[in-house]
Design an enzyme around this catalytic site. Structure first.
Site, mmCIF file in Angstrom:
data_model
loop_
_atom_site.group_PDB
_atom_site.id
_atom_site.type_symbol
_atom_site.label_atom_id
_atom_site.label_comp_id
_atom_site.label_asym_id
_atom_site.label_seq_id
_atom_site.Cartn_x
_atom_site.Cartn_y
_atom_site.Cartn_z
ATOM 1 N N CYS A 2 0.844 -1.177 0.000
ATOM 2 C CA CYS A 2 0.000 0.000 0.000
ATOM 3 C C CYS A 2 0.886 1.236 0.000
ATOM 4 C CB CYS A 2 -0.858 0.048 1.258
ATOM 5 S SG CYS A 2 -1.952 -1.370 1.394
ATOM 6 N N GLY A 28 -0.809 0.698 -4.876
ATOM 7 C CA GLY A 28 -2.112 0.103 -4.602
ATOM 8 C C GLY A 28 -3.177 0.711 -5.468
ATOM 9 N N ASN A 103 0.738 0.425 5.907
ATOM 10 C CA ASN A 103 1.419 -0.295 4.829
ATOM 11 C C ASN A 103 2.238 -1.397 5.468
ATOM 12 O OD1 ASN A 103 2.780 -1.113 2.508
ATOM 13 N ND2 ASN A 103 4.330 0.486 2.701
ATOM 14 N N GLY A 104 2.003 -2.640 5.020
ATOM 15 C CA GLY A 104 2.748 -3.766 5.575
ATOM 16 C C GLY A 104 1.807 -4.909 5.893
ATOM 17 N N CYS A 237 13.104 -4.216 2.728
ATOM 18 C CA CYS A 237 12.701 -5.087 1.615
ATOM 19 C C CYS A 237 13.496 -4.765 0.352
ATOM 20 C CB CYS A 237 11.209 -4.909 1.353
ATOM 21 S SG CYS A 237 10.643 -5.769 -0.119
ATOM 22 N N TYR A 243 11.684 -3.874 -7.750
ATOM 23 C CA TYR A 243 10.451 -3.824 -8.534
ATOM 24 C C TYR A 243 9.459 -2.769 -8.080
ATOM 25 C CZ TYR A 243 5.598 -5.233 -9.506
ATOM 26 O OH TYR A 243 4.275 -5.230 -9.825
ATOM 27 N N CYS A 384 6.215 -14.103 0.486
ATOM 28 C CA CYS A 384 6.526 -12.976 1.375
ATOM 29 C C CYS A 384 5.419 -12.852 2.413
ATOM 30 C CB CYS A 384 6.592 -11.687 0.561
ATOM 31 S SG CYS A 384 6.758 -10.206 1.590
ATOM 32 N N CYS A 438 12.176 -13.915 0.143
ATOM 33 C CA CYS A 438 11.470 -14.528 -0.997
ATOM 34 C C CYS A 438 12.457 -15.074 -2.028
ATOM 35 C CB CYS A 438 10.503 -13.535 -1.628
ATOM 36 S SG CYS A 438 11.258 -11.964 -2.056
HETATM 37 FE FE1 SF4 Z 1 10.616 -7.980 0.395
HETATM 38 FE FE2 SF4 Z 1 10.870 -10.517 -0.341
HETATM 39 FE FE3 SF4 Z 1 11.440 -9.782 2.171
HETATM 40 FE FE4 SF4 Z 1 8.922 -9.769 1.290
HETATM 41 S S1 SF4 Z 1 10.244 -11.573 1.563
HETATM 42 S S2 SF4 Z 1 9.927 -8.187 2.508
HETATM 43 S S3 SF4 Z 1 9.187 -9.146 -0.860
HETATM 44 S S4 SF4 Z 1 12.513 -9.168 0.271
#
Ligand code: SF4
Length: 466
Positions: A2, A28, A103-104, A237, A243, A384, A438
């Protein structure tokens, strides 16, 4: 995922917030909302499904009076895309009101919600964010920031929060710092935003990031910053840089455009494509990485794929005429660039692989002699739980196939992913302090005990890939 935006101390706070939300639309698209607090401490809310441009009628905006406003753009999984789950939340409570934009994703929301329900709490949405509202309402501390800190003790997972308690804005970022949150100034007003591009649109200057674990409060008494949350390792992140964020933003203190170009250059070093004649991006999020690849490899960069920007998320395939139809609505190749060439197609990530496969088919259909796929991140192999709603592991193509199988499945002549180390080395401040779960499967915290329940009640997820 978001976007959140807030203003303290401006007579056109709601109008500025609407502008800010335009710049956070990429975070979003399912719903948007604004809460404004007027001079008498009265809160009003306007929320609507769809885009910011569709959501706020002039009459509604005119009614959002006052010097304080917070706003939200939301992207969720399909099941929970309802107006009840649109934010900001505005709740009337014993001591006034609580407005909240989040957000989160909270990793222990299911347990916290169950506890609250057993104590008689009634929920009006399936969002994890509502758990925080209930906890703030029950907090006993005197100060607004103390109440937020008390509510967040025991809350786990990712959050950047904008909260209004009566006439105080309180902002909080979780101790791991998964999601970005910045503070800016616009004359005497203070502005908060998920990304700096939203400060730019209102003419605010960047002051600083809200630090992981920091809580900041602003009201008539001034600005206060407290550190009442337990400290934790920093896990920003990496996917925000790969991306998610806009390239004209600074995220975690560094330019997203610069980091994406560095990702592309590193990709060209790790996975060159000898004999290739031209490089192009899968637009738009891969443009900077493809430029970096072209710079490093000395190949010409071309705009060989054109993206249609007017396709909404609600597009429904009108016929069942094949897997490429959905991709064709969104992208079209420029035959004159591609025909007869050995091409490098750069994308930022591959999730389910459906889009990539469709794109490769389009590019081959436009006459490419060879298609070399290069990806400016490592293979996504795990879900994630921190705010980006990647599919279950079973749907992640790189978790299900070997490299050779995937190369054949996508229909490319070669496939090259960036290594995790290479990806992290392209981050603006070096490889430390980033979450890469991820890509690596190494989660920095305990993962949710009931991920499917959490998914059903997801507050702030973004689905990535088609
Ligand atoms: Fe970001 Fe991947 Fe960690 Fe999720 S798992 S916070 S998408 S790096």
């Amino acid at each position: 995922m978001c976007g959140v935006f807030g203003v303290y101390g401006h007579k056109e706070a709601a109008a500025l917030t609407q502008l800010g939300l335009y710049s956070l639309q990429h975070r979003g698209q399912e719903s948007a909302g604004i809460v404004a607090i007027d001079e008498n401490g009265r809160g009003r809310v306007s929320r609507a499904m769809g885009l910011v441009s569709e959501g706020f009628a002039d009459a509604e905006m005119a009614a959002l009076l006052g010097p304080i406003a917070i706003g939200h753009t939301r992207y969720s999984t399909a099941g929970s895309s309802t107006i009840e789950n649109a934010q900001p939340i505005l709740a009337r409570v014993r001591r006034g009101h609580i407005a909240l934009a989040h957000n989160g994703n909270l990793t222990n929301a299911v347990e916290l919600r169950r506890e609250l329900e057993e104590e008689g709490a009634i929920f009006s949405s399936t969002m994890d964010s509502e758990v925080i509202v209930h906890r703030i309402a029950r907090a006993q501390s005197e100060s607004p920031e103390g109440r937020v800190a008390e509510a967040l003790a025991g809350v786990e997972g990712a959050y950047c929060l904008l909260v209004v308690l009566d006439e105080t804005i309180v902002v909080a970022r979780d101790p791991h710092g998964w999601r970005p949150l910045v503070m800016g100034r616009l004359a005497d007003s203070v502005v908060f935003a998920s990304e700096t591009c939203a400060l730019d649109i209102v003419g605010a200057t960047i002051e600083r990031e809200i630090q992981p674990g920091e809580i900041v409060a602003i009201d008539r008494q001034g600005m206060r910053s407290i550190r009442a949350l337990p400290s934790a390792p920093i896990n920003r992140c990496v996917f925000e840089h790969v991306y998610f964020a806009r390239p004209d933003s600074k995220v975690f203190g560094g330019s997203v455009d610069r980091s994406r170009r560095a990702l592309g250059r590193q990709l060209a070093r790790e996975c060159p494509a000898p004999g290739a004649q031209v490089v192009f991006a899968v637009p738009d999020s891969s443009n900077s990485a493809a430029l970096g690849f072209a710079e490093e490899s000395g190949l010409p960069y071309e705009l060989a794929l054109i993206r249609n920007h007017y396709v909404g998320r609600t597009f429904i395939q009108p016929t069942q005429s094949g897997r490429d139809a959905k991709v064709k609505v969104k992208y079209n190749p420029v035959r004159e660039i591609i025909e007869g060439k050995r091409v490098v197609m750069v994308d930022d990530s591959i999730v389910r692989g459906t889009t990539t496969r469709g794109l490769v088919s389009l590019v081959r259909g436009a006459g490419a002699r060879e298609v070399h796929m290069r990806v400016s991140s490592a293979p996504i192999i795990s879900s994630c739980y921190y705010g980006i709603d990647t599919p279950r592991r079973e749907e992640l193509i790189a978790a299900q196939m070997t490299h050779d199988e995937l190369t054949r499945h996508l229909g490319v002549d070669s496939l090259g992913y960036l290594s995790i180390g290479g990806m992290l080395s392209a981050m603006p401040d070096g490889p430390e302090g980033y979450c890469h779960a991820c890509f690596s499967g190494r989660y920095p915290t305990a993962i949710p005990s009931e991920p499917e329940l959490l998914r059903a009640g997801s507050a702030a997820g973004v689905s990535v890939g088609l």
